[in-house]
Motif scaffolding. Structure first.
Motif, PDB file in Angstrom:
ATOM      1  N   LEU A 145     -14.831  54.788   8.767  1.00 29.13           N
ATOM      2  CA  LEU A 145     -14.290  54.946   7.421  1.00 29.13           C
ATOM      3  C   LEU A 145     -15.005  54.041   6.431  1.00 29.13           C
ATOM      4  N   LYS A 146     -15.414  52.872   6.896  1.00 33.28           N
ATOM      5  CA  LYS A 146     -16.150  51.939   6.036  1.00 33.28           C
ATOM      6  C   LYS A 146     -17.490  52.531   5.616  1.00 33.28           C
ATOM      7  N   PHE A 147     -18.048  53.371   6.478  1.00 36.21           N
ATOM      8  CA  PHE A 147     -19.368  53.923   6.192  1.00 36.21           C
ATOM      9  C   PHE A 147     -19.298  55.200   5.362  1.00 36.21           C
ATOM     10  N   ILE A 148     -18.198  55.936   5.487  1.00 36.39           N
ATOM     11  CA  ILE A 148     -18.141  57.198   4.749  1.00 36.39           C
ATOM     12  C   ILE A 148     -17.198  57.124   3.553  1.00 36.39           C
ATOM     13  N   LEU A 149     -16.449  56.046   3.461  1.00 38.38           N
ATOM     14  CA  LEU A 149     -15.555  55.771   2.340  1.00 38.38           C
ATOM     15  C   LEU A 149     -14.427  56.764   2.155  1.00 38.38           C
ATOM     16  N   VAL A 150     -14.747  58.052   2.053  1.00 33.47           N
ATOM     17  CA  VAL A 150     -13.687  59.018   1.823  1.00 33.47           C
ATOM     18  C   VAL A 150     -13.302  59.669   3.143  1.00 33.47           C
ATOM     19  N   ASP A 151     -12.032  59.671   3.405  1.00 33.99           N
ATOM     20  CA  ASP A 151     -11.576  60.232   4.665  1.00 33.99           C
ATOM     21  C   ASP A 151     -11.226  61.690   4.446  1.00 33.99           C
ATOM     22  N   ASP A 152     -12.216  62.586   4.626  1.00 34.25           N
ATOM     23  CA  ASP A 152     -11.782  63.971   4.585  1.00 34.25           C
ATOM     24  C   ASP A 152     -11.788  64.555   5.990  1.00 34.25           C
ATOM     25  N   GLY A 153     -10.701  64.381   6.637  1.00 36.39           N
ATOM     26  CA  GLY A 153     -10.525  65.038   7.924  1.00 36.39           C
ATOM     27  C   GLY A 153     -10.964  64.228   9.122  1.00 36.39           C
ATOM     28  N   LEU A 154     -11.080  62.898   8.975  1.00 38.08           N
ATOM     29  CA  LEU A 154     -11.343  62.073  10.148  1.00 38.08           C
ATOM     30  C   LEU A 154     -10.004  61.836  10.835  1.00 38.08           C
ATOM     31  N   ASP A 155      -9.886  62.317  12.050  1.00 38.99           N
ATOM     32  CA  ASP A 155      -8.567  62.321  12.648  1.00 38.99           C
ATOM     33  C   ASP A 155      -8.657  62.346  14.171  1.00 38.99           C
ATOM     34  N   LEU A 156      -7.755  61.634  14.801  1.00 40.64           N
ATOM     35  CA  LEU A 156      -7.682  61.657  16.257  1.00 40.64           C
ATOM     36  C   LEU A 156      -6.221  61.783  16.642  1.00 40.64           C
ATOM     37  N   LYS A 157      -5.907  62.840  17.349  1.00 41.42           N
ATOM     38  CA  LYS A 157      -4.512  63.059  17.705  1.00 41.42           C
ATOM     39  C   LYS A 157      -4.372  63.068  19.218  1.00 41.42           C
ATOM     40  N   VAL A 158      -3.428  62.275  19.712  1.00 39.80           N
ATOM     41  CA  VAL A 158      -3.160  62.279  21.145  1.00 39.80           C
ATOM     42  C   VAL A 158      -2.058  63.303  21.397  1.00 39.80           C
ATOM     43  N   VAL A 159      -2.438  64.408  21.995  1.00 38.83           N
ATOM     44  CA  VAL A 159      -1.466  65.470  22.228  1.00 38.83           C
ATOM     45  C   VAL A 159      -0.665  65.181  23.497  1.00 38.83           C
ATOM     46  N   ARG A 160      -1.393  64.854  24.553  1.00 39.56           N
ATOM     47  CA  ARG A 160      -0.760  64.524  25.830  1.00 39.56           C
ATOM     48  C   ARG A 160      -1.461  63.320  26.397  1.00 39.56           C
ATOM     49  N   ARG A 161      -0.731  62.517  27.130  1.00 42.05           N
ATOM     50  CA  ARG A 161      -1.367  61.382  27.797  1.00 42.05           C
ATOM     51  C   ARG A 161      -1.556  61.692  29.268  1.00 42.05           C
ATOM     52  N   GLY A 162      -2.544  61.083  29.856  1.00 44.37           N
ATOM     53  CA  GLY A 162      -2.767  61.300  31.278  1.00 44.37           C
ATOM     54  C   GLY A 162      -3.348  60.054  31.911  1.00 44.37           C
ATOM     55  N   ALA A 163      -2.696  59.561  32.948  1.00 41.36           N
ATOM     56  CA  ALA A 163      -3.188  58.368  33.634  1.00 41.36           C
ATOM     57  C   ALA A 163      -4.109  58.786  34.769  1.00 41.36           C
ATOM     58  N   PRO A 164      -5.013  57.892  35.194  1.00 46.79           N
ATOM     59  CA  PRO A 164      -5.810  58.198  36.372  1.00 46.79           C
ATOM     60  C   PRO A 164      -4.912  58.179  37.611  1.00 46.79           C
ATOM     61  N   PRO A 165      -5.240  58.812  38.696  1.00 43.28           N
ATOM     62  CA  PRO A 165      -6.492  59.507  38.960  1.00 43.28           C
ATOM     63  C   PRO A 165      -6.531  60.965  38.515  1.00 43.28           C
ATOM     64  N   LEU A 166      -5.381  61.583  38.264  1.00 46.06           N
ATOM     65  CA  LEU A 166      -5.419  63.027  38.027  1.00 46.06           C
ATOM     66  C   LEU A 166      -5.554  63.405  36.558  1.00 46.06           C
ATOM     67  N   GLY A 167      -5.160  62.528  35.683  1.00 44.22           N
ATOM     68  CA  GLY A 167      -5.312  62.808  34.262  1.00 44.22           C
ATOM     69  C   GLY A 167      -4.302  63.800  33.742  1.00 44.22           C
ATOM     70  N   GLY A 168      -4.770  64.773  33.023  1.00 48.02           N
ATOM     71  CA  GLY A 168      -3.874  65.760  32.436  1.00 48.02           C
ATOM     72  C   GLY A 168      -3.548  65.466  30.991  1.00 48.02           C
ATOM     73  N   GLY A 169      -4.289  64.571  30.374  1.00 47.56           N
ATOM     74  CA  GLY A 169      -4.078  64.273  28.961  1.00 47.56           C
ATOM     75  C   GLY A 169      -4.917  65.168  28.077  1.00 47.56           C
ATOM     76  N   GLU A 170      -4.589  65.151  26.801  1.00 45.68           N
ATOM     77  CA  GLU A 170      -5.363  65.968  25.881  1.00 45.68           C
ATOM     78  C   GLU A 170      -5.388  65.325  24.502  1.00 45.68           C
TER      79      GLU A 170
END
Lengths: 104, 385
Positions: free
Chosen positions: B143-168
């Motif tokens: 964000l510091k480099f692009i200044l304007v946040d148009d659509g920078l986003d990270l959403k944790v839909v599901r979590r998954g622990a090792p070893p099998l995972g299953g997160g998204e």
């Protein structure tokens, strides 16, 4: 741990990072000279050969060649963290917080 | 170790730093060859997770050519053009999603189409940055480099622990023609602590116990501590049991430090107490705060990358002590782009009086000032209006 060793020796950081590359005007001849001096094998007591710098470097490279990649600061080794909650250590940290007493 | 250059192909040895090399290869457009990949190991050649990374990169690029030798111990990689766009990818469960996400984040701004990636796999892993940390500490850096946040986003839909995972997770990143140069030499004081504690397929009290102990430590330093619990249920909890925490310290100059801890893998023989996990996490955060710097130590390399690829202007940032990973990244940057940083160790001025009383106990964490001139990297796929 590499970091703690480094912290003790106040080595030139440019050299640490770019040391393998040539900085400034360190010429090829100089490099060659170093190699030559390394290749002269010193014998200790006529029985043991001293490990030369290049050999050491090669060994280190070999060790690191296939290490798992990890971007954490302490990467793969478990750090021995200081107990920051103890009173004396707390002194160094408290001024990093807005609630700490101002040094000025 | 320096590469050997053969007909404009950079030749490396060994599997270490595979990700850095491939990533820089894509950005610089230079072909690489990696030899002796685990050639002396019992199971030689590329691991599944590395091949998986290549697959992912193949999806977001056009025209990438990869040649593997029969034994898998040597690889030739010729990068294509970054395209980006909509991607769905199942990550290998040997590594966390962070392993892949870091690469996507690094190339994200330079794609042709805005990146919209759905990644499935292990969201929290011992070797990799977790998705929570990416979200809270890495995105603000971009964000510091692009200044304007148009659509920078990270959403944790599901979590998954090792070893099998299953997160998204869903990751979106805007594109830029070029990044702006950055001056970032102050990081201020920590003003608040936030955190997330998750409990997957274990009793919800585990999360509360982690919160309790982590909060206990942090409250000694700052009253503004607020830790969320994320009790995942049903399919949202992934396929394996586990719990963990990630704490974020925010300073008044918008620097975010983040530390994490998690329980041991189920079936590893030992068990971990929630109290220990909470305390470990808090201690790691304090250590991170002690080292200081404008960015979290795990993302120094991202900062260096974006500084180097900026406009032809001077960027200047002060970070804490360089991690080994960053050091090798700087070396790679020099090889791929010819960018050399000026690195100076800053001496602390005001805190000198503390250093004369006793020995190594007081060693201040050194601060490194990184200065470089951007190479003027331009995203050719993005037109100016």
């Amino acid at each position: 741990m590499a970091y703690f060793e480094r912290q003790k020796t106040s080595k030139n950081i440019m050299k640490l990072v770019y040391g393998d590359f040539e900085i400034g005007n360190k010429s090829k001849e100089q490099n060659q000279k170093e190699l030559e001096s390394d290749s002269e094998e010193e014998e200790l007591g006529g029985l043991f050969k001293k490990v030369t710098n290049t050999q050491k470097k090669k060994q280190k490279q070999k060790d690191q060649q296939d290490v798992d990649e990890c971007s954490f600061f302490y990467s793969l080794n478990k750090p021995n963290l200081r107990d920051w909650t103890s009173e004396e250590n707390k002194q160094y940290l408290i001024n990093r917080f807005v609630t700490g007493k101002r040094s000025a | 170790m320096p590469a050997i250059i053969e007909n404009d192909v950079l030749v490396y040895k060994g599997s270490n730093l595979f990700r850095q090399r491939v990533l820089l290869s894509i950005l610089s457009g230079r072909a690489i060859k990696i030899e002796d990949i685990r050639s002396t190991h019992d199971d030689p050649g590329l691991r599944e997770y590395e091949v998986n990374l290549i697959r992912l990169l193949d999806k977001i690029t056009n025209g990438t050519r990869v040649e593997l030798s029969e034994t898998g111990t040597s690889m030739y990689f010729q990068p294509g053009i970054l395209v980006g766009g909509q991607v769905t990818h199942t990550c290998c469960t040997q590594r966390g999603i962070g392993y892949y996400l870091e690469v996507l984040l690094a190339v994200g701004p330079f794609c042709k189409e805005p990146l919209n990636a759905v990644l499935q796999g292990v969201t929290h892993h011992d070797l990799d940055v977790s998705v929570d940390k990416m979200k809270s500490a890495a995105l603000p850096v971009l964000l510091k480099f692009i200044l304007v946040d148009d659509g920078l986003d990270l959403k944790v839909v599901r979590r998954g622990a090792p070893p099998l995972g299953g997160g998204e997770i869903v990751f979106r990143c805007p594109v830029r023609r070029h990044l702006r140069p950055l001056q970032w030499t102050k990081w201020g004081l920590v003003k608040r602590i936030r955190g997330v504690v998750y409990a997957l397929r274990v009793s919800p009290t585990m999360a509360n116990r982690v919160v309790e102990s982590a909060k206990g430590v942090m409250l000694k330093f700052l009253p503004d501590v607020y830790i969320n619990t994320d009790q995942c249920r049903g399919p949202n909890a992934g396929k394996s049991p586990g719990f963990g925490a990630s704490l974020v310290a925010e300073t008044n100059e918008k620097t975010f430090y983040c530390a994490e801890a998690k329980s041991l893998e189920a079936g590893s023989g030992e068990t971990s107490l929630p109290e220990d996990v909470g305390e470990e996490c808090a201690m790691k955060l304090l250590d991170e705060i002690y080292r200081g710097g404008a960015v979290d130590s795990s993302f120094q390399w991202l900062l260096a990358l974006w500084m180097a690829l900026g406009q032809k202007d001077v960027s200047e940032c002060v970070v804490g002590p360089l991690s080994d990973y960053t050091i090798s990244f700087l070396q790679h940057l020099k090889e791929f782009f010819g960018v050399m940083f000026k690195l100076e160790v800053l001496r602390s001025e005001s805190e000198d009086e503390a250093s004369d009383d006793d020995e190594e106990h007081v060693t201040k964490a050194q601060k490194v000032k990184m200065t470089c001139v951007g190479i003027g990297y331009v995203n050719i796929s993005k037109r100016t209006l």
